[in-house]
Write a protein that holds these residues in place. Sequence first.
Motif, PDB file in Angstrom:
ATOM      1  N   SER A   4       0.806  -1.213   0.000  1.00  0.00           N
ATOM      2  CA  SER A   4       0.000   0.000   0.000  1.00  0.00           C
ATOM      3  C   SER A   4       0.837   1.261   0.000  1.00  0.00           C
ATOM      4  N   ASN A   5       2.093   1.165   0.435  1.00  0.00           N
ATOM      5  CA  ASN A   5       2.932   2.343   0.360  1.00  0.00           C
ATOM      6  C   ASN A   5       3.449   2.554  -1.056  1.00  0.00           C
ATOM      7  N   ASN A   6       3.134   1.669  -1.962  1.00  0.00           N
ATOM      8  CA  ASN A   6       3.449   1.825  -3.373  1.00  0.00           C
ATOM      9  C   ASN A   6       2.175   1.533  -4.159  1.00  0.00           C
ATOM     10  N   PRO A   7       1.287   2.550  -4.273  1.00  0.00           N
ATOM     11  CA  PRO A   7      -0.004   2.320  -4.926  1.00  0.00           C
ATOM     12  C   PRO A   7       0.111   1.793  -6.347  1.00  0.00           C
ATOM     13  N   SER A   8       1.156   2.162  -7.078  1.00  0.00           N
ATOM     14  CA  SER A   8       1.326   1.688  -8.448  1.00  0.00           C
ATOM     15  C   SER A   8       1.515   0.177  -8.477  1.00  0.00           C
ATOM     16  N   SER A   9       2.353  -0.342  -7.587  1.00  0.00           N
ATOM     17  CA  SER A   9       2.594  -1.779  -7.507  1.00  0.00           C
ATOM     18  C   SER A   9       1.332  -2.510  -7.053  1.00  0.00           C
ATOM     19  N   ALA A  10       0.663  -1.964  -6.058  1.00  0.00           N
ATOM     20  CA  ALA A  10      -0.567  -2.578  -5.571  1.00  0.00           C
ATOM     21  C   ALA A  10      -1.638  -2.564  -6.660  1.00  0.00           C
ATOM     22  N   GLY A  11      -1.727  -1.457  -7.389  1.00  0.00           N
ATOM     23  CA  GLY A  11      -2.705  -1.359  -8.466  1.00  0.00           C
ATOM     24  C   GLY A  11      -2.471  -2.394  -9.539  1.00  0.00           C
ATOM     25  N   GLN A  12      -1.215  -2.601  -9.916  1.00  0.00           N
ATOM     26  CA  GLN A  12      -0.895  -3.599 -10.938  1.00  0.00           C
ATOM     27  C   GLN A  12      -1.213  -5.000 -10.431  1.00  0.00           C
ATOM     28  N   SER A  13      -0.914  -5.263  -9.168  1.00  0.00           N
ATOM     29  CA  SER A  13      -1.218  -6.570  -8.588  1.00  0.00           C
ATOM     30  C   SER A  13      -2.718  -6.830  -8.589  1.00  0.00           C
ATOM     31  N   LEU A  14      -3.498  -5.814  -8.277  1.00  0.00           N
ATOM     32  CA  LEU A  14      -4.957  -5.966  -8.305  1.00  0.00           C
ATOM     33  C   LEU A  14      -5.456  -6.176  -9.729  1.00  0.00           C
ATOM     34  N   ASP A  15      -4.877  -5.450 -10.678  1.00  0.00           N
ATOM     35  CA  ASP A  15      -5.246  -5.666 -12.085  1.00  0.00           C
ATOM     36  C   ASP A  15      -4.950  -7.100 -12.502  1.00  0.00           C
ATOM     37  N   ASP A  16      -3.794  -7.625 -12.094  1.00  0.00           N
ATOM     38  CA  ASP A  16      -3.426  -9.006 -12.420  1.00  0.00           C
ATOM     39  C   ASP A  16      -4.413 -10.000 -11.812  1.00  0.00           C
ATOM     40  N   LEU A  81     -14.283  -9.926   1.286  1.00  0.00           N
ATOM     41  CA  LEU A  81     -13.119  -9.323   1.943  1.00  0.00           C
ATOM     42  C   LEU A  81     -12.513  -8.207   1.099  1.00  0.00           C
ATOM     43  N   ALA A  82     -12.462  -8.407  -0.216  1.00  0.00           N
ATOM     44  CA  ALA A  82     -11.930  -7.357  -1.096  1.00  0.00           C
ATOM     45  C   ALA A  82     -12.806  -6.120  -1.042  1.00  0.00           C
ATOM     46  N   THR A  83     -14.109  -6.334  -1.038  1.00  0.00           N
ATOM     47  CA  THR A  83     -15.042  -5.206  -0.949  1.00  0.00           C
ATOM     48  C   THR A  83     -14.876  -4.493   0.394  1.00  0.00           C
ATOM     49  N   ARG A  84     -14.730  -5.254   1.450  1.00  0.00           N
ATOM     50  CA  ARG A  84     -14.523  -4.654   2.772  1.00  0.00           C
ATOM     51  C   ARG A  84     -13.196  -3.906   2.826  1.00  0.00           C
ATOM     52  N   ALA A  85     -12.159  -4.452   2.188  1.00  0.00           N
ATOM     53  CA  ALA A  85     -10.850  -3.792   2.179  1.00  0.00           C
ATOM     54  C   ALA A  85     -10.911  -2.443   1.470  1.00  0.00           C
ATOM     55  N   ALA A  86     -11.844  -2.302   0.525  1.00  0.00           N
ATOM     56  CA  ALA A  86     -11.989  -1.030  -0.192  1.00  0.00           C
ATOM     57  C   ALA A  86     -12.424   0.093   0.746  1.00  0.00           C
ATOM     58  N   ASP A  87     -13.031  -0.266   1.855  1.00  0.00           N
ATOM     59  CA  ASP A  87     -13.468   0.735   2.831  1.00  0.00           C
ATOM     60  C   ASP A  87     -12.365   1.096   3.823  1.00  0.00           C
ATOM     61  N   GLU A  88     -11.236   0.405   3.723  1.00  0.00           N
ATOM     62  CA  GLU A  88     -10.123   0.693   4.613  1.00  0.00           C
ATOM     63  C   GLU A  88      -9.336   1.882   4.059  1.00  0.00           C
ATOM     64  N   ASP A  89      -8.294   2.246   4.713  1.00  0.00           N
ATOM     65  CA  ASP A  89      -7.513   3.434   4.357  1.00  0.00           C
ATOM     66  C   ASP A  89      -6.647   3.165   3.122  1.00  0.00           C
ATOM     67  N   ASP A  91      -5.948   4.537  -1.201  1.00  0.00           N
ATOM     68  CA  ASP A  91      -6.219   5.652  -2.118  1.00  0.00           C
ATOM     69  C   ASP A  91      -7.349   5.282  -3.077  1.00  0.00           C
ATOM     70  N   GLU A  92      -7.858   6.264  -3.789  1.00  0.00           N
ATOM     71  CA  GLU A  92      -9.055   6.077  -4.614  1.00  0.00           C
ATOM     72  C   GLU A  92      -8.855   5.044  -5.726  1.00  0.00           C
ATOM     73  N   GLU A  93      -7.688   5.034  -6.352  1.00  0.00           N
ATOM     74  CA  GLU A  93      -7.431   4.059  -7.421  1.00  0.00           C
ATOM     75  C   GLU A  93      -7.491   2.638  -6.874  1.00  0.00           C
ATOM     76  N   ILE A  94      -6.852   2.401  -5.730  1.00  0.00           N
ATOM     77  CA  ILE A  94      -6.852   1.072  -5.113  1.00  0.00           C
ATOM     78  C   ILE A  94      -8.266   0.713  -4.663  1.00  0.00           C
ATOM     79  N   ARG A  95      -8.987   1.668  -4.120  1.00  0.00           N
ATOM     80  CA  ARG A  95     -10.367   1.435  -3.690  1.00  0.00           C
ATOM     81  C   ARG A  95     -11.213   0.950  -4.863  1.00  0.00           C
ATOM     82  N   THR A  96     -11.102   1.619  -5.987  1.00  0.00           N
ATOM     83  CA  THR A  96     -11.863   1.245  -7.183  1.00  0.00           C
ATOM     84  C   THR A  96     -11.505  -0.168  -7.637  1.00  0.00           C
TER      85      THR A  96
END
Length: 114
Positions: A4-16, A81-89, A91-96
């Motif tokens: 989460s401290n690297n939203p770009s990496s987390a975003g790519q992992s979620l896309d994968d 769990l993924a939906t619930r995690a979206a409500d956690e702290d 950023d907006e891109e990761i939330r989406t």
Amino acid sequence: MSTSNNPSSAGQSLDDAITAVKGGLTAAPAANQIDSWIGMLDLNGPGSQGEISLELKNLKDYISTNDSANIAHTLDALGQLATRAADEDVDEEIRTKLLQLGETLTGASTSLLK
């Protein structure tokens, strides 16, 4: 996610992950892909990370034994769990992306039960 401290990496992992689930259950993620996802989570991390990691381990076991009923149950749990995690702290891109992943996992669970 521990990334989460690297939203770009987390975003790519979620896309994968979304791509893997949308690929259809006949192309279920390989054990090493699930291990990679587990490795990105902090078992003692904040929020849903530990629960998601546990469900991913369950998914890996159920895929290896071709236990479709439990695969469906685990996909549904991961979706929630993924939906619930979206409500956690996060950023907006990761939330989406988490919301999209949650919806995709829940849909995959439903289609497996048909």
